[in-house]
Design an enzyme around this catalytic site. Sequence first.
Site, PDB file in Angstrom:
ATOM      1  N   HIS A 105       0.822  -1.216   0.000  1.00 20.88           N
ATOM      2  CA  HIS A 105       0.000   0.000   0.000  1.00 20.88           C
ATOM      3  C   HIS A 105       0.857   1.267   0.000  1.00 20.88           C
ATOM      4  CE1 HIS A 105      -4.142   0.843  -0.189  1.00 20.88           C
ATOM      5  NE2 HIS A 105      -4.410   1.098   1.061  1.00 20.88           N
ATOM      6  N   ASN A 153      -6.934   6.597   4.076  1.00 24.83           N
ATOM      7  CA  ASN A 153      -8.301   7.012   3.761  1.00 24.83           C
ATOM      8  C   ASN A 153      -8.589   8.476   4.085  1.00 24.83           C
ATOM      9  OD1 ASN A 153      -8.320   6.853   6.525  1.00 24.83           O
ATOM     10  ND2 ASN A 153     -10.061   5.437   6.690  1.00 24.83           N
ATOM     11  N   ASN A 178      -9.098   3.706  -1.283  1.00 23.73           N
ATOM     12  CA  ASN A 178      -9.562   4.687  -0.310  1.00 23.73           C
ATOM     13  C   ASN A 178      -8.787   5.998  -0.360  1.00 23.73           C
ATOM     14  OD1 ASN A 178     -11.606   3.040   0.717  1.00 23.73           O
ATOM     15  ND2 ASN A 178     -10.259   2.095   2.225  1.00 23.73           N
ATOM     16  N   ASP A 238      -0.733   2.408  -5.361  1.00 25.78           N
ATOM     17  CA  ASP A 238      -0.818   0.986  -5.670  1.00 25.78           C
ATOM     18  C   ASP A 238      -2.161   0.644  -6.289  1.00 25.78           C
ATOM     19  OD1 ASP A 238      -1.709   1.645  -2.852  1.00 25.78           O
ATOM     20  OD2 ASP A 238      -2.525  -0.383  -3.040  1.00 25.78           O
TER      21      ASP A 238
END
Length: 227
Positions: free
Chosen positions: A48, A101, A147, A126
Amino acid sequence: MFGPLRGGAPLRARLRGGTSLERTVTKASSRLLVGLGNPGPEYEGTRHNIGFEVLDLLALREGLIFQSAKQLEGFDGVARARCARIFDPDALLVKPMTFMNRSGEAVAPLAQWSGAPPEDVLAVYDDLDLPLGALRLRSGGGAGGHNGVRSLIEQLGTDRFPRLRVGIGRPATDAVRHVLGKFSSDERPDVDISVAEAADAALEWLRTGEFEKVMTRFHSRWTQGDS
């Protein structure tokens, strides 16, 4: 603190050896390159955080140092990002220090401070839907389940900002565990190549601002590399 926006010795000449700059950056940057990720050592090297990796490599190549956004002269927002100024071209590299997020909460105030319109904010992140190491540029669109991108869309008020997606592959089972997991030793060589290629494309965009031309050139290059 950050160095001045223009003038003086080239930035890389003043940063060798990891020394800090002594003056604040003046407003404003023409473009923002945003790498998405999660802050904290526990997330380093995770799938991530590949957006952070691309910016870290570009900063290393150019001799840049990331510092708190509070060092930006005239920026009176909450400092929720670490930034590095690149002087040639004139641009700002941004790593949000919110969690993924809430990335938009860090980026939108910096875009407002810099005067950069959405089309001059390139997000690097990603992508589960691309094979490991695959790279794709696109000029806008939906969040695709990401997100961090969803937060950028919400806070910038538009989905018309360019993106550079770095493939991490989709697992057969738990997607959350996959994106928060680290690359294996077998995956790392392909990841390192894609991070380097992504940094090349990002720098080309920063230098020219011609996203469509950059997309055409690098998609052709990446396609040839796959053949």
